[in-house]
Design a protein around this motif. Structure first.
Motif, short mmCIF file in Angstrom:
data_model
loop_
_atom_site.label_atom_id
_atom_site.label_comp_id
_atom_site.label_asym_id
_atom_site.label_seq_id
_atom_site.Cartn_x
_atom_site.Cartn_y
_atom_site.Cartn_z
N PRO A 1 0.92 -1.22 0.33
CA PRO A 1 0.16 -0.15 0.21
C PRO A 1 0.77 1.30 0.45
O PRO A 1 1.66 1.18 0.82
CB PRO A 1 -0.79 0.36 1.49
N VAL A 2 0.27 2.61 -0.53
CA VAL A 2 0.85 3.61 -0.23
C VAL A 2 0.13 4.65 0.47
O VAL A 2 1.52 5.80 0.74
CB VAL A 2 0.97 4.22 -1.70
N ALA A 3 -0.88 4.02 1.21
CA ALA A 3 -1.00 5.20 1.87
C ALA A 3 -2.53 4.93 1.79
O ALA A 3 -2.75 3.59 2.94
CB ALA A 3 -2.55 6.09 1.48
N ALA A 4 -3.00 5.03 3.57
CA ALA A 4 -4.38 4.64 4.72
C ALA A 4 -4.30 5.96 5.15
O ALA A 4 -4.31 6.86 5.80
CB ALA A 4 -3.19 3.79 6.30
N HIS A 5 -6.22 5.50 5.00
CA HIS A 5 -7.26 6.34 5.58
C HIS A 5 -7.75 5.38 7.03
O HIS A 5 -8.44 5.04 6.56
CB HIS A 5 -7.90 6.54 4.78
N ASN A 6 -6.84 6.36 8.37
CA ASN A 6 -6.84 5.57 9.35
C ASN A 6 -8.75 5.87 10.05
O ASN A 6 -9.19 6.90 9.11
CB ASN A 6 -6.19 6.35 9.99
N ARG A 7 -8.72 5.20 10.66
CA ARG A 7 -9.81 5.51 12.18
C ARG A 7 -10.12 6.30 12.31
O ARG A 7 -8.91 7.23 12.69
CB ARG A 7 -9.56 4.38 13.13
N PRO A 8 -10.99 7.01 12.58
CA PRO A 8 -11.42 8.04 12.67
C PRO A 8 -11.89 7.89 14.72
O PRO A 8 -11.83 7.14 14.94
CB PRO A 8 -13.08 8.51 12.46
N TYR A 9 -11.69 9.56 15.29
CA TYR A 9 -11.99 9.31 16.90
C TYR A 9 -12.91 10.45 16.72
O TYR A 9 -12.97 11.66 15.73
CB TYR A 9 -11.11 10.15 17.45
N TYR A 10 -13.60 10.39 18.13
CA TYR A 10 -14.78 11.71 18.20
C TYR A 10 -13.75 13.31 18.57
O TYR A 10 -12.63 12.65 19.40
CB TYR A 10 -15.45 11.20 19.81
N LEU A 11 -14.36 14.52 18.31
CA LEU A 11 -14.12 15.44 18.83
C LEU A 11 -14.51 15.66 20.08
O LEU A 11 -15.44 15.87 20.15
CB LEU A 11 -14.34 16.87 18.44
N ALA A 12 -14.35 16.00 20.89
CA ALA A 12 -14.74 15.95 22.78
C ALA A 12 -15.46 17.56 22.60
O ALA A 12 -14.99 18.76 22.38
CB ALA A 12 -14.23 15.84 24.04
#
Length: 280
Positions: A269-280
């Motif tokens: 792979p050349v890139a990865a779209h990562n897992r999101p996180y919540y903005l508190a």
């Protein structure tokens, strides 16, 4: 001796052809020599089938690849049915290697190459390019596949199904329901070895009977799996239509022989779209 000219590169094609990504599995079959020699002589009279301790080598090669063009991108799938062979005129230069040594890239003359017998492909442009540039016996087919993926479940299992297709008047490919053949390889928990076996020399014979060779470089090692001994039975080839041309040749050449080895390559792979996180 007068040097030979290079084969022409017909418009609109340019060479080399660059792959943006490649996912590839090959299965190798050591088989009896007589049918192999007969089929090879029919398709490529200037070539001789390689001898591996009294047997010949038939190879099935599935590819899924991406290419980027000026106008965008394209995805292609194809399967080659090949006989490993060399130019008869160069017989004295052929090194004596076992199948295992050949599969791991010991032959650096690159005279031991793949003589294409059938090439089925789902991209009309790639079919025309293969025929025009490399004299490949290439024609329409389509595929259903399962393969290892970082975006899928863990494991190293490949299931490849090849179906019939036809060229259409508008330059496309029409799928047909008929399944021609399929193969699978269960490679999980097997140990692979890196195989520096490229460039792979691909042989073709044009409509006038002239033979040509086109090398293909893959810029990372393949992973080769020895399927002999305890690993025997980890792969299976099924011919669903033994009456079609490719089915007849597969039955004639391979029959019920188990695969001797498998080789795989998957572009990193050349890139990865990562897992999101919540903005508190």
């Amino acid at each position: 001796m007068t040097p030979l000219p290079l084969p022409p590169v017909a418009a609109p094609y340019q060479l080399p052809f660059h792959y943006g990504a490649l996912h590839n599995i090959g299965l190798d079959y050591l088989v009896g020599p007589d049918p192999v020699r007969e089929v090879l002589a029919k398709h490529h009279p200037a070539l001789t089938a390689a001898d591996f301790d009294g047997e010949c080598l038939v190879s099935l090669n599935y590819q899924l690849y991406f290419a980027q063009y000026q106008f965008g991108g394209g995805i292609t799938q194809e399967i080659e049915i090949n006989i490993v062979a060399y130019p008869t005129a160069a017989a004295r230069r052929i090194p004596q290697v076992s199948y295992q040594q050949y599969a791991q890239g010991y032959d650096q003359t690159k005279l031991l190459g793949i003589a294409r017998i059938h090439v089925l492909c789902d991209n009309a442009l790639a079919i025309d390019a293969g025929r025009t540039l490399y004299a490949e016996p290439k024609y329409p087919g389509w595929f259903e596949v399962e393969m290892p993926s970082l975006n899928g479940p863990d494991g190293d299992t490949w299931n490849i199904h090849c179906h019939a297709a036809e060229a259409t008047a508008d330059g496309g490919i029409a799928r047909r329901d008929a399944e021609l053949f399929s193969f699978n390889a269960q490679l999980s928990q097997l140990t692979s070895v890196p195989a520096n076996n490229t460039p792979i020399t691909g042989y073709g014979t044009d409509s006038t009977g002239v033979a040509l060779a086109g090398p293909m470089n893959v810029y990372q090692p393949y992973r080769w799996y020895d399927l002999s001994g305890p690993a025997s039975g980890r792969s299976q080839l099924t011919v669903h239509d033994p009456a079609c041309d490719v089915g007849q040749d597969l039955v004639r050449l391979i029959r019920d022989k188990p695969a001797a080895g498998a080789w795989t390559f998957q572009s990193p792979p050349v890139a990865a779209h990562n897992r999101p996180y919540y903005l508190a």
